[in-house]
Enzyme design. Structure first.
Site, PDB file in Angstrom:
ATOM      1  N   LYS A 191       1.491  46.603  71.475  1.00 41.30           N
ATOM      2  CA  LYS A 191       2.576  45.894  70.780  1.00 41.30           C
ATOM      3  C   LYS A 191       2.434  46.074  69.274  1.00 41.30           C
ATOM      4  O   LYS A 191       1.329  45.909  68.724  1.00 41.30           O
ATOM      5  CB  LYS A 191       2.511  44.413  71.150  1.00 41.30           C
ATOM      6  CG  LYS A 191       3.695  43.570  70.718  1.00 41.30           C
ATOM      7  CD  LYS A 191       3.578  42.174  71.338  1.00 41.30           C
ATOM      8  CE  LYS A 191       4.781  41.302  71.040  1.00 41.30           C
ATOM      9  NZ  LYS A 191       4.666  39.986  71.732  1.00 41.30           N
ATOM     10  N   GLU A 197       5.073  40.588  80.105  1.00 40.16           N
ATOM     11  CA  GLU A 197       4.022  40.644  79.071  1.00 40.16           C
ATOM     12  C   GLU A 197       2.811  39.782  79.470  1.00 40.16           C
ATOM     13  O   GLU A 197       2.977  38.630  79.881  1.00 40.16           O
ATOM     14  CB  GLU A 197       4.626  40.128  77.758  1.00 40.16           C
ATOM     15  CG  GLU A 197       3.683  40.116  76.581  1.00 40.16           C
ATOM     16  CD  GLU A 197       4.368  39.620  75.302  1.00 40.16           C
ATOM     17  OE1 GLU A 197       5.520  39.128  75.382  1.00 40.16           O
ATOM     18  OE2 GLU A 197       3.748  39.731  74.223  1.00 40.16           O
ATOM     19  N   CYS A 212       8.177  42.911  74.193  1.00 41.00           N
ATOM     20  CA  CYS A 212       8.884  41.733  73.660  1.00 41.00           C
ATOM     21  C   CYS A 212       9.372  41.919  72.215  1.00 41.00           C
ATOM     22  O   CYS A 212      10.305  42.674  71.982  1.00 41.00           O
ATOM     23  CB  CYS A 212       7.990  40.506  73.815  1.00 41.00           C
ATOM     24  SG  CYS A 212       8.919  38.954  73.870  1.00 41.00           S
TER      25      CYS A 212
END
Lengths: 548, 548
Positions: A112, A41, A148
């Site tokens: 995200k 990330e 994540c």
């Protein structure tokens, strides 16, 4: 499909270094005929970039670096984390994105959805959450790319409120109906000494639930307070860990997606003290390397905190880069000085002795017209600690050594330390390690041979700032203290519930009062290497003026 | 309908005080036959409560306090800000809510939709955003209740990206179709010296756009760094300000909603230096009062920063509560000592003189075996500053005076100060005031009579740590420096664009390098009273290990 997991150590804002590392891994993967390389990330800029994300030139540099990486993706694809600009007229400027790159250009950008904004995370500060879901189609496979926290939607809320989950949205519930063949998750998930267990559980649950292989790539390396342990892994569609990368070091693994279904790595449990030890060595090493520092200094008192700190420094930086001062006062025992000298000799590091009595006398003389005949008290104790702090900074300023702070979490919690004195330093190495764990670290360091003189470990802890002073004069035993602190700090447990755990009310009340009234000291101290789920520092925001 | 605006000064976590203030205002409003009393955002617990919101016992106390307030709402209604528990199974634990209370109980809860998470705000850390909209019906009127940022959806994004608005949702677009008769907005909107203008513009735009009267209630008072100026107001449906409450003090106003349409207050422009002055006096006063401190101390150098700080302290705390030290070195000019004594005498405060030469000599002697014959440099300069810092803390520890930090924003920006020396202190009073504004503050303080000796204002600034030292030896003139700093810090302008504004490249490069390399110093300093739109401290998060 052959996939490479590239677990690398990035430096925030060092685009040349980061790009170089990414390209090197891509070129290596090409020679091995890999189809896809996965990076972590925000790999392009390093994590966490914080408010640098608000700088236009910083974002332009990430774009240039990403384009440079793209030119290398010929006959191979890559997933690279980086910020991307929100093209809509409204909302935050940026997304936290995974760039899918192949045929020499950026093919698609995946944003995200779940932006952690708790503890040390503040991603809502910078990013707009994703609302659109799509898969990547590549070489006949459909890939669900997630970032994540996107897979962490099921984590329970751990602060005394009954809640099923922290988020109202599940990205995988959106992606799964599109029928992916496997899931990629790129992460920047920092170490805490119980994190590895939780992490594997979460990934296992996702992979098993959706019956999909999962490629998880985390960064390693420390960025100031945060230490990233790596621990990247591949899970098969049964949820078994088929491959796990090293922790606390860069690593690279090539896996064949068609050959993981029956793999299951043998897991060996690593003691948490060993993990903390390795994390702190990495934290120290990276702080120095990324700041451009080489040499460290600290004051050796003969006590256990400075002993453990200097051993960590020697292991991270090498004995030739560590230099210490012994600064005995009139209240220091001879044994303290001897223990400190023995330790320095055991490590083979340079030491000098600078007694502080003379300077202390000149302070007393200068302040005599003001202090009059008021009795010796905490003011004089602190002056001694501040003389030491000033001597250490003198050495630091004269020779360019960076001063390490040796305060542990227990004493930092109760304010047992002198601001602008022994609380000085550029990095608080043990600031997230309770005293009881400092003892365990000392024994762990001595496991092969006695590096730290046993006397430094077994003698009663003392600040040696007045005659016959001992920590236990004003604090409960550390095993009691640390349990109370853990419940209050890590668990946010109300005082009455802590007392119900079997601790004496007057002890609990006193400790909690000390923790609360010493927020001002912690406000002004060095960054703390974080190894627990709740460290002092920017992951714990307590208003100073609050009434508790 | 008769409405009271209650603009009060709350103390975070001090439920007894906050509840008492709220109930007193309700009781007063009852005697005046008011229908409704409006309080500010999170009034019940004070703003910002930060991570105290994660404590179960803290939330229970807010609930008990809110219930106690409710018992007083007989024959009157109130809108009171407080956290409420999210009853859904998923999402963050809390909402940031406005409680509508009448007939002795909580009738409805209205949650905040737009949660500011930028600069000093981090509301996404704690709160789930609202997704449901309803009006309150009360005495034949329909009320749209909103919370602070809910009306700010139209603010542009001010960091170099072209964006129309920060948010994708407009709460008023949801509420307006329900046909409200007027809007209530409860706020906790901190002061910055250009904030008042923006605030009025935003409220004017909303009220005019929807042709609705608007009741805006802000808190006043300082909580550590943040200073709230009040400035509550009523706007009529034309967008005119019909009533405006005092700034920087508690205030109370009763208005009749049927009589505001033709009211328009005469606005007088207040100079920003006067605003900063008043803000800092309030910031100091509240920090001491809410922390339970009474007395302040600082070192008077004869220079302008300590002069302006001591005048602010005297105005906030009273001359009997301020005590200073003069600590001349061998490099201090006689004039500096005289200027400092004159200032202390002008204010009528206690002062003592403690020369630092003797202590400095004892440091030199103790370090001689290590320093050898290396030349006098920044190490010795800093030792002198740290001797002063230690003397100040000695006084503080002995007598319980709180040390005030006197660093200004310009020197803090470029690292022109000694950590653990003159950067010591419990509160950085001028830490958000550029040096050029410190000069203006000094002249403003002297407007009726010369409090600060003119010589302290007009002489060239110097740290007096080596012979004939002047700030201008190593820094550009402050009017140049401050302009460059403003563009870089407040405006986040890229370096090349700053140069394009007409500054010399080598000067800009040097200044920006100094700002970046001194993040570590600012990391360890006292909380800064915030008066600008971008202060050093927790509203500006720059990673320490970053490469710039």
């Amino acid at each position: 499909m052959k996939i490479v997991l590239a677990q690398l150590n990035y430096h925030i804002g060092n685009f040349e270094l980061n790009t170089d590392k990414i390209i090197t891994a891509i070129e290596k993967a090409k020679t091995e005929k890999a189809d896809l390389v996965v990076f972590s990330e925000l790999a392009i800029c390093g994590y966490p970039p914080k408010d640098l994300l608000e700088r236009k030139d910083f974002i332009e540099k990430t774009q240039a670096a990403m384009n440079q990486v793209a030119t290398h993706c010929i006959d191979i694809a890559a997933v690279v984390g980086g910020p991307s600009i929100n093209p809509h007229a409204k909302g935050k400027n940026l997304y936290n994105s995974a760039f899918f790159i192949s045929e020499g250009k950026i093919q698609s950008i995946h944003n995200k959805t779940l932006l952690p904004t708790y503890d040390i995370f503040d991603e809502y500060r910078y990013f707009e959450p994703n609302t659109e879901y799509s898969l990547v189609e590549y070489k006949g496979k459909k890939i669900a790319i997630t970032i994540c926290e996107d897979l962490w939607e099921q984590q329970p809320v751990d602060n005394n409120f009954a809640k099923e989950a922290l988020y109202t949205i599940s990205p995988m519930e959106q992606l799964n109906p599109l029928k992916p063949d496997f899931v990629v998750n790129i992460a920047a998930s920092p170490f805490s000494h119980n994190q590895r267990h939780i992490r594997t559980e979460i990934l296992h649950a996702v992979s098993k639930r959706y019956q999909l292989p999962l490629i998880y790539v985390n960064q390693i390396g420390a960025n100031t307070e945060l230490i990233f342990d790596g621990d990247s892994m591949v899970l098969n569609s049964k949820g078994d860990v088929a491959c796990r990368l090293n922790y606390f070091e860069e690593d690279y693994a090539l896996i064949n997606l068609d050959e993981i279904e029956n793999l299951k790595v043998e897991e060996k449990e690593i003691d948490y003290i060993e993990k903390i030890h390795d994390a702190l060595v990495l934290g120290l090493k990276d702080y120095f390397q990324k700041m451009g520092f080489k040499k460290a200094t600290l004051g050796l008192s003969g006590g256990i905190d400075s002993a453990v700190t200097v051993v960590l420094a020697e292991r991270a930086l090498g004995k030739e880069n560590v230099r210490v001062l012994l600064m005995p006062s009139e209240f220091s025992s001879d044994h303290s000085v001897k223990d400190a000298i023995d330790l320095a000799n055991n490590l083979g590091i340079q030491y000098e002795i600078v007694p502080i009595q003379d300077i202390f006398k000149s302070f007393e003389a200068s302040l005599a017209p003001i202090f009059g005949d008021l009795p010796f008290n905490v003011a004089e104790e602190n002056i001694q600690a501040r003389i030491r702090g000033t001597l250490m900074m003198g050495l630091s300023n004269k020779f360019g050594h960076i001063l390490l702070n040796t305060s542990n979490k227990s004493e930092s919690a109760v304010g047992y330390g002198t601001l602008y004195g022994d609380m000085n330093g550029g990095l608080a190495v043990l600031g997230d390690v309770y005293k009881t764990d400092v003892f365990k670290l000392a024994y762990y360091m001595n496991k092969d041979k006695e590096v730290i003189p046993l006397n430094s470990i077994v003698k009663p802890p003392s600040a040696e700032l007045r005659p016959d002073q001992k920590d236990s004069d004003s604090l409960p035993d550390y095993d009691i203290l640390d349990k109370i602190l853990f419940l209050y700090i890590e668990k946010n447990m109300p005082v009455n519930e802590i007392i119900e755990q079997g601790f004496a009310k007057e002890v609990v009340d006193k400790i909690i009062r000390l923790v609360n009234m010493n927020e001002y000291k912690r406000f002004q101290t060095a960054p703390v290497l974080r190894v627990s789920s709740k460290a002092f520092g920017y992951g714990r925001k307590i208003p100073l003026v609050a009434k508790h």
